[in-house]
Design an enzyme around this catalytic site. Structure first.
Site, PDB file in Angstrom:
ATOM      1  N   ASP A  29      33.318 -40.432  63.000  1.00 55.96           N
ATOM      2  CA  ASP A  29      33.415 -41.771  62.415  1.00 55.96           C
ATOM      3  C   ASP A  29      33.922 -41.642  60.978  1.00 55.96           C
ATOM      4  OD1 ASP A  29      31.902 -44.733  63.119  1.00 55.96           O
ATOM      5  OD2 ASP A  29      32.504 -44.347  61.041  1.00 55.96           O
ATOM      6  N   ASN A  85      27.352 -51.232  69.922  1.00 58.20           N
ATOM      7  CA  ASN A  85      27.262 -52.542  69.292  1.00 58.20           C
ATOM      8  C   ASN A  85      28.111 -53.515  70.112  1.00 58.20           C
ATOM      9  OD1 ASN A  85      25.618 -51.786  67.098  1.00 58.20           O
ATOM     10  ND2 ASN A  85      27.379 -50.946  66.018  1.00 58.20           N
ATOM     11  N   GLY A  91      27.225 -56.627  65.153  1.00 54.08           N
ATOM     12  CA  GLY A  91      28.131 -56.079  64.148  1.00 54.08           C
ATOM     13  C   GLY A  91      29.308 -55.312  64.723  1.00 54.08           C
ATOM     14  N   GLN A  92      29.659 -55.567  65.990  1.00 55.10           N
ATOM     15  CA  GLN A  92      30.833 -54.873  66.545  1.00 55.10           C
ATOM     16  C   GLN A  92      32.064 -55.251  65.726  1.00 55.10           C
ATOM     17  OE1 GLN A  92      31.681 -55.610  70.718  1.00 55.10           O
ATOM     18  NE2 GLN A  92      33.387 -54.145  70.744  1.00 55.10           N
ATOM     19  N   SER A  93      32.759 -54.224  65.237  1.00 49.69           N
ATOM     20  CA  SER A  93      33.922 -54.476  64.386  1.00 49.69           C
ATOM     21  C   SER A  93      35.219 -53.963  64.999  1.00 49.69           C
ATOM     22  CB  SER A  93      33.718 -53.838  63.009  1.00 49.69           C
ATOM     23  OG  SER A  93      33.574 -52.439  63.120  1.00 49.69           O
ATOM     24  N   HIS A  98      33.103 -48.333  72.402  1.00 46.12           N
ATOM     25  CA  HIS A  98      32.791 -47.032  71.804  1.00 46.12           C
ATOM     26  C   HIS A  98      31.288 -46.827  71.760  1.00 46.12           C
ATOM     27  CE1 HIS A  98      33.278 -50.065  68.647  1.00 46.12           C
ATOM     28  NE2 HIS A  98      32.324 -49.445  67.977  1.00 46.12           N
ATOM     29  N   HIS A 100      28.453 -44.874  69.725  1.00 42.55           N
ATOM     30  CA  HIS A 100      28.123 -44.114  68.520  1.00 42.55           C
ATOM     31  C   HIS A 100      27.129 -43.021  68.901  1.00 42.55           C
ATOM     32  CE1 HIS A 100      29.536 -47.178  65.462  1.00 42.55           C
ATOM     33  NE2 HIS A 100      29.369 -47.978  66.502  1.00 42.55           N
TER      34      HIS A 100
HETATM   35  P1  AMP Z   1      31.290 -50.953  65.441  1.00 44.79           P
HETATM   36  O1  AMP Z   1      30.823 -51.630  64.198  1.00 44.79           O
HETATM   37  O2  AMP Z   1      30.211 -50.641  66.423  1.00 44.79           O
HETATM   38  O3  AMP Z   1      32.441 -51.710  66.081  1.00 44.79           O
HETATM   39  O4  AMP Z   1      31.818 -49.533  64.981  1.00 44.79           O
HETATM   40  C1  AMP Z   1      33.119 -49.270  64.598  1.00 44.79           C
HETATM   41  C2  AMP Z   1      33.096 -47.936  63.913  1.00 44.79           C
HETATM   42  O5  AMP Z   1      34.427 -47.448  63.831  1.00 44.79           O
HETATM   43  C3  AMP Z   1      32.549 -47.957  62.486  1.00 44.79           C
HETATM   44  O6  AMP Z   1      31.434 -47.088  62.397  1.00 44.79           O
HETATM   45  C4  AMP Z   1      33.726 -47.487  61.637  1.00 44.79           C
HETATM   46  O7  AMP Z   1      33.313 -46.675  60.561  1.00 44.79           O
HETATM   47  C5  AMP Z   1      34.552 -46.728  62.638  1.00 44.79           C
HETATM   48  N1  AMP Z   1      35.974 -46.651  62.364  1.00 44.79           N
HETATM   49  C6  AMP Z   1      36.807 -47.673  62.080  1.00 44.79           C
HETATM   50  N2  AMP Z   1      38.066 -47.216  61.940  1.00 44.79           N
HETATM   51  C7  AMP Z   1      38.036 -45.884  62.170  1.00 44.79           C
HETATM   52  C8  AMP Z   1      39.020 -44.848  62.173  1.00 44.79           C
HETATM   53  N3  AMP Z   1      40.306 -45.107  61.926  1.00 44.79           N
HETATM   54  N4  AMP Z   1      38.606 -43.595  62.433  1.00 44.79           N
HETATM   55  C9  AMP Z   1      37.302 -43.312  62.673  1.00 44.79           C
HETATM   56  N5  AMP Z   1      36.339 -44.258  62.702  1.00 44.79           N
HETATM   57  C10 AMP Z   1      36.698 -45.522  62.440  1.00 44.79           C
END
Ligand code: AMP
Length: 112
Positions: A29, A85, A91-93, A98, A100
């Site tokens: 991450d 998430n 908080g899925q972004s 994926h 974690h």
């Molecule tokens: P979520 O909030 O569950 O959607 O997690 C998304 C995760 O992706 C977060 O922990 C970010 O730090 C991680 N992330 C976003 N962009 C990248 C990237 N380019 N390489 C590695 N991790 C990333």
């Protein structure tokens, strides 16, 4: 292609890859929340757990089993957490499914 994880899969975006095979990719991450913080993603684009279908059942189990394998390789004998998430409240972004894998420190419960 506007999915950043699809871009990592295609090699268009760099990532510190830890594991890959024909179904799954695991990488560090970018913004780690624990000493070990890996993301495990399917090569197939699935927006998130809410969008997974019955045809993905084996893939979802496989992601978890590879997480356990990587945790063992990392020596996370004290335990670890796998997290999905799902949606805004969680908080899925990134909208490519994926898992974690977090470990290397004690974690509280319930999660924030
Ligand atoms: P979520 O909030 O569950 O959607 O997690 C998304 C995760 O992706 C977060 O922990 C970010 O730090 C991680 N992330 C976003 N962009 C990248 C990237 N380019 N390489 C590695 N991790 C990333």
């Amino acid at each position: 292609m506007d999915c950043i994880f699809c871009r990592i899969i295609s090699g268009d975006l760099p990532a510190k890859k830890i594991f890959e095979d024909e179904r799954v990719l695991a990488f560090e991450d970018l913004n780690p929340k624990a000493p070990t913080h890996l993301l495990l993603i399917p090569r197939e684009h699935i927006a998130g757990l809410a969008e997974a279908e019955a045809q993905h059942d084996a893939l979802l189990g496989y992601l978890q089993r590879i997480a356990a394998q990587l945790a063992q390789e990392r020596g996370l004998t004290g335990g670890y957490r796998t997290v999905l998430n799902v949606g805004p409240d969680a908080g899925q972004s990134v909208f490519h499914l994926h898992v974690h894998l977090l470990g290397g420190r004690a974690m509280s419960w319930p999660p924030g």
